[in-house]
Design an enzyme around this catalytic site. Structure first.
Site, PDB file in Angstrom:
ATOM      1  N   HIS A   1     143.132  18.054  96.004  1.00 26.11           N
ATOM      2  CA  HIS A   1     143.158  17.025  97.368  1.00 26.11           C
ATOM      3  C   HIS A   1     143.514  17.859  98.524  1.00 26.11           C
ATOM      4  CE1 HIS A   1     142.365  13.734  94.560  1.00 26.11           C
ATOM      5  NE2 HIS A   1     143.654  13.588  94.269  1.00 26.11           N
TER       6      HIS A   1
ATOM      7  N   HIS B   1     143.639   7.031  98.513  1.00 31.28           N
ATOM      8  CA  HIS B   1     143.904   7.011  97.270  1.00 31.28           C
ATOM      9  C   HIS B   1     145.140   6.060  96.642  1.00 31.28           C
ATOM     10  CE1 HIS B   1     145.176   9.136  93.458  1.00 31.28           C
ATOM     11  NE2 HIS B   1     144.506  10.244  93.743  1.00 31.28           N
TER      12      HIS B   1
ATOM     13  N   GLU C   1     138.482   5.744  94.100  1.00 31.16           N
ATOM     14  CA  GLU C   1     138.376   6.547  95.476  1.00 31.16           C
ATOM     15  C   GLU C   1     136.925   6.845  95.575  1.00 31.16           C
ATOM     16  OE1 GLU C   1     140.937  10.003  94.018  1.00 31.16           O
ATOM     17  OE2 GLU C   1     141.442   8.621  92.390  1.00 31.16           O
TER      18      GLU C   1
END
Length: 345
Positions: free
Chosen positions: A100, A175, A308
């Protein structure tokens, strides 16, 4: 339609603001300038996502609840990429993997308020962040805008815009952990999920892509809609590593809703459409019981479902996936539409 602005806390000597976007009917979003995080999505007077009450919980938990994720969402194998023959070593924050965007990715930055607007049919908020050249190892200074818009029809959109000074990979997503129950103490395993996808991506023991595969006759076939738990057989090799669904689905392009999540008890339905080619389905398989949510609920496994919408994961390191490089003079753009409905009383 209205927008409210309140102080939520502080981080690195900067104010963390909370912006409430209210359509005056059934839908209200609370957005933090910390990580562009959606802290609450209130639909029909109930919060439908997992979130915290303090800056410290968002920074320390690393759950990415509601966060905007980048510069590259998902995992990058070996924490390394190569662009036009030049290698870049990235921040490794999950073993040898860059997850991420690294430990100090977009999710943990205080974003600048750029503008807001209110009209008869919509209310919007735009935030800005300038990511320095080589931040977390990624090349190029990248200017990113995110725009949240809440509409009168109980839908909202997230739009991402970005430009760069050097060739760089970029994949941004949100998210949020959705829970459509009226009580966040109930899990999401009975939620009915439909994903318009003929293919998914198999993963290895490190959650990295291996190959594309057909969903046909597998637990990954959500084309007709089914409860999340119905085929979640943890003895299946594809689900054993991840302790449940944590997989990319290759979305079909259609005019119909690409993703539909609903809960039979609450009668709440969420439909999602996106410009992105992939959705990562993650069912909070590894969420622990260490945190308290904003309404006092304790966190637990399978409490939320993440959907996502993004580019293919680890794209630069996988020959079977198309690359995600943004070049100077180009503009990155991504849009996802979320629509809430009450399907029963």
């Amino acid at each position: 339609m209205k927008i409210l602005d309140n102080l939520f806390g502080s981080y690195n000597n900067q104010d963390v603001r909370e912006y409430t976007l209210d359509n005056g009917k059934n839908l209200r979003l609370k957005v933090l300038n910390l990580g562009g995080t959606i802290r609450e999505i209130n639909f029909n007077s109930r919060n439908r996502i997992l979130g915290f009450n303090s800056v410290e919980d968002y920074i320390n938990s690393r759950t990415y609840f509601g966060a905007l994720v980048g510069r590259v969402a998902g995992r990058i194998s070996n924490g390394e990429i190569s662009i036009d023959g030049r290698k870049y070593k990235l921040d490794q924050n999950e073993g040898t993997i860059c997850l991420h965007g690294g430990k100090d990715g977009f999710s943990f930055k205080v974003w600048e308020f750029l503008e807001s607007s209110v009209c008869n049919d919509a209310v919007s908020l735009t935030l800005k962040y300038i990511s320095p050249d080589m931040e977390c190892g990624f090349p190029g200074e990248v200017t990113v805008l995110v725009k949240y818009t809440v509409y009168k029809d109980d839908s909202f959109t997230i739009e991402y815009f970005a430009q760069t000074t050097k060739d760089t990979p970029i994949t941004i997503t949100n998210h949020s952990y959705f829970n459509l129950n009226d009580d966040l103490n109930e899990n999401i395993l009975d939620h009915i999920l439909k994903i318009d996808a003929d293919k998914y991506i198999k993963l290895d023991e490190k959650n990295l892509p291996v190959e594309m595969a057909s969903v046909e006759n597998t637990p990954f076939d959500f084309k007709k809609g089914k409860t999340i738990k119905s085929d979640m057989d943890l003895s299946n090799m594809d689900l054993r590593y991840t302790e449940g669904y944590d997989h990319p689905f290759i979305l079909n392009k259609s005019d119909d809703n690409q993703i539909i999540l609903s809960d039979g008890k609450s009668g709440v339905q969420l439909s999602i459409n996106t410009t992105e080619p992939v959705v990562i389905l993650y069912c909070s398989n590894k969420l622990g019981e260490d945190f308290l949510l904003s309404n006092g609920e304790k966190t637990f496994k399978y409490q939320g479902v993440c959907l996502e919408t993004q580019w293919y994961p680890d794209a630069l390191n996988q020959d079977f996936l198309p690359a995600n490089i943004l070049r100077p003079g180009e503009e990155y753009y991504s849009k996802t539409i979320y629509t809430f409905n009450k399907i029963s009383d």
